[in-house]
Design an enzyme around this catalytic site. Structure first.
Site, PDB file in Angstrom:
ATOM      1  N   ASP A   1      38.016  42.112  30.669  1.00 18.14           N
ATOM      2  CA  ASP A   1      38.861  43.252  30.965  1.00 18.14           C
ATOM      3  C   ASP A   1      39.719  43.497  29.718  1.00 18.14           C
ATOM      4  OD1 ASP A   1      40.191  45.217  32.239  1.00 18.14           O
ATOM      5  OD2 ASP A   1      41.151  43.945  33.736  1.00 18.14           O
TER       6      ASP A   1
ATOM      7  N   GLY B   1      42.834  44.270  29.328  1.00 19.29           N
ATOM      8  CA  GLY B   1      44.252  43.938  29.338  1.00 19.29           C
ATOM      9  C   GLY B   1      45.109  45.102  29.801  1.00 19.29           C
TER      10      GLY B   1
ATOM     11  N   ASP C   1      42.755  51.168  28.545  1.00 23.90           N
ATOM     12  CA  ASP C   1      43.089  52.360  29.323  1.00 23.90           C
ATOM     13  C   ASP C   1      44.479  52.240  29.918  1.00 23.90           C
ATOM     14  OD1 ASP C   1      42.562  50.277  31.069  1.00 23.90           O
ATOM     15  OD2 ASP C   1      41.565  51.521  32.572  1.00 23.90           O
TER      16      ASP C   1
ATOM     17  N   ASP D   1      34.081  43.166  40.577  1.00 23.88           N
ATOM     18  CA  ASP D   1      34.853  41.936  40.371  1.00 23.88           C
ATOM     19  C   ASP D   1      36.060  42.027  41.271  1.00 23.88           C
ATOM     20  OD1 ASP D   1      36.419  43.889  38.576  1.00 23.88           O
ATOM     21  OD2 ASP D   1      37.682  42.098  38.616  1.00 23.88           O
TER      22      ASP D   1
ATOM     23  N   HIS E   1      33.004  27.889  48.675  1.00 25.73           N
ATOM     24  CA  HIS E   1      32.419  28.641  49.786  1.00 25.73           C
ATOM     25  C   HIS E   1      32.492  30.150  49.558  1.00 25.73           C
ATOM     26  CE1 HIS E   1      31.544  30.288  53.706  1.00 25.73           C
ATOM     27  NE2 HIS E   1      32.573  31.080  53.465  1.00 25.73           N
TER      28      HIS E   1
END
Lengths: 379, 379
Positions: B95, B97, B149, B274, B343
């Site tokens: 990403d 930042g 951005d 994500d 899990h």
């Protein structure tokens, strides 16, 4: 279902170190052995899978005091005991709760009958007696269970230590009696190890060792050491009681210790150890290695991209770098303590395994004198 | 060294869901895919080994903001980039930042040139510009890097959103320019994904999607959603931009979401996701399953000795019981969050794998409508 047996396989020619084999209903333990501490039914920060496959632990500890409070007896009984509850299918040993009552709980009152105390979790009031502690350990269902004792603080005056020892011995007899009156719940045998006390007084330790030895238990323990006394005093007391305890039974030194402590006490004839040090210190960023201890918070590792431990045997040692683990501790990332825990436990198990190999080779004493100075240095 | 490619393999007949294959210099990613978030170079609470072998993650995220502050550029460059530093040899996405500067740092000031901010760790002052964020991502060395951005808050008025979008678009051009002027450091290619913004205004989203689509990047991202707006609005915006984005490029919806969100957005044509939810919620004791969410702190699991998740695919699902994991959370034991993390990540990866299978079979839309109501219930 059969009682624990111990086979003495080798004795070091230049020390009292021994290699042996303990057989329990949950399998074999090769000694000398280190037992990771799983206080509340989990060895902190590591999965049972890594404990078995990477660390290669042969037996783990549980704590009666903690398990009694959480998850409690009802849950453990319904689960079918601790082995079923936490999925550890190898041997388990439970501490009696004696030490924890003194170190953790509040408002404890020791009487001949037993101990009243308040839970460190919610302040609720409880009573431990030799009888109910045996019942609790029946419910937990460990392969090796410990006598309910009093662990005197250090330092402690002679009168206190002598009176305390009397209680510990009388409680031991009540433990044996209660066990005789009851049977294991889960189809495997449970073996009571009595505990030698006597603080740092040689005559009390001698008296206690003789009292305990005469009980003919399947194994014997040495308690009340590593509680603040100098290492030399711990070695002296351990040496003394090992000279009295029967050779044909395993000897368990409770709560010890550093890697150097382990090797020194193996040389004195100890077969079994447990300690929170490898797991607790891991969570603080301290690694144990053949070349000494490493503080992974130290800036010196910042750009050291060599493997975490070049001599290490764990998957974390070759996969992760010092710089990465240092970063994890600096950033307070959970993976740091997970890696350090796996490393330290793997190292402790490898240390006792190597000691065993050296005993079998007949070169233990010389090897111990070579490695101990390195184990204690700071890297 | 070659640029990322995307092969569109199947399209669902009754929705816009797609199955595809992304190829990078660090290997192949089958889409739709979920990417575990490894903020500071580690997915919290899980080893790289379990992430690879049990969770079967194909790509993980890193965060430029966090990695820039710790371990810092010097260490990452000397390590040979993040892949070398953390040992993850499959694809990585970083990403930019942008989002973290707005959500974590203090005293941020946004100007045309870039953003000044203070570190949330030590208050130190820093500047991010499109140019230095590209340089930082060159140093981190991810396979997919994100444009710098501005992510407007929700709600946000039209004027703010419009001005912010202008900045994001101008910054995007500066990002592309900087990348053209520089080369990757570590012998593998890096691919810039531009980010569509525009808050929840359909005309701004449309304008942004057209602007971004025209850039011809190897993949495109949708940012600024899942920041507090209703799910329906998120789906509406996602649907809109997916109708504009090129079909032959992967589409990444940033920061989304629940299992139901993933399936709904796969149906709209999203390929990559994500979210911190599976890991963060794991640490709070929440498990995601095919039958809904489970709060492992709940007393109802106290004596439930059935496997953690009967339909689960992870080693923890069959080995550990609900009662044991409930105990671990009640006793605040680290192993609880380790098990829950494994899990949940395993479940998220299996969810997108199953979605892919259904897309290939041509039965995705029907299957999605069947499972979504179950995924969202509380067990």
């Amino acid at each position: 279902m059969s009682a624990l047996t111990f086979e003495l396989q080798h004795t070091d020619p230049k020390s009292n170190a021994r290699a042996g084999k303990i057989t329990t209903d949950h399998g074999v333990i090769e000694t000398p052995i280190f037992m990771p501490v799983g206080t509340a039914g989990t060895v902190k920060g590591i999965t049972q899978q890594d404990l078995k496959n990477d660390v290669k632990a042969e037996i783990i500890l549980g704590n009666t005091y903690h398990l009694y409070l959480r998850p409690g007896m009802d849950t453990l009984y319904k689960a079918g005991g601790l082995h079923q509850f936490n999925g550890w299918d190898r041997p388990i040993l439970t501490d009696s709760g004696g030490y924890q009552v003194y170190s953790l709980s509040e408002n404890r009152k020791i009487k001949e009958e037993g101990v009243t105390f308040k839970s460190h979790i919610d302040g609720s009031k409880h009573v431990f007696t030799p009888e109910n502690v045996m019942d609790i350990q029946r419910t937990i269902g460990a392969d090796i269970i410990m006598a309910f004792d009093e662990c005197p603080p250090y330092p402690c005056d002679f009168e206190y230590a002598k009176n305390s020892l009397g209680i510990t011995h009388r409680w031991l007899d009540r433990c044996f009696k209660r066990l005789d009156e009851t049977t294991p719940h889960y189809g495997h045998d449970q073996n009571l190890f009595p505990i030698i006390q006597g603080s740092c007084y040689a005559d009390l330790r001698k008296e206690s060792a003789e009292y305990i030895a005469a009980k003919g238990a399947t194994g014997n323990a040495i308690g009340g050491l590593s509680v603040g006394e100098p290492h030399e005093v711990m070695y002296e007391m351990t040496d003394l009681v090992c000279s009295i305890l029967p050779k044909e039974k395993p000897r368990y030194l409770m709560g010890v210790g550093t890697p150097a402590n382990l090797l020194e006490c193996i040389a004195l004839g100890v077969d079994m150890f447990d300690c929170v040090m490898p797991t607790r210190n891991a969570r603080n960023g301290q690694l144990f290695t053949w070349q000494g201890t490493m503080n992974m918070r130290n800036k010196k590792w910042e750009n050291d991209f060599s493997p975490l431990d070049e001599e290490g045997d764990s998957f974390v040692d070759s996969f992760y770098t010092k710089a990465y683990v240092r970063h994890l501790f600096a950033a307070e990332e959970l993976l740091g303590l997970q890696i350090a825990t796996i490393h330290n436990l793997n190292f402790y198990l490898r240390l006792v395994k190597k000691a065993r190999e050296k005993i079998i080779e007949g070169t233990f004493a010389q090897w111990k004198n070579e490695v101990v100075p390195r184990l204690s240095q700071r890297r």
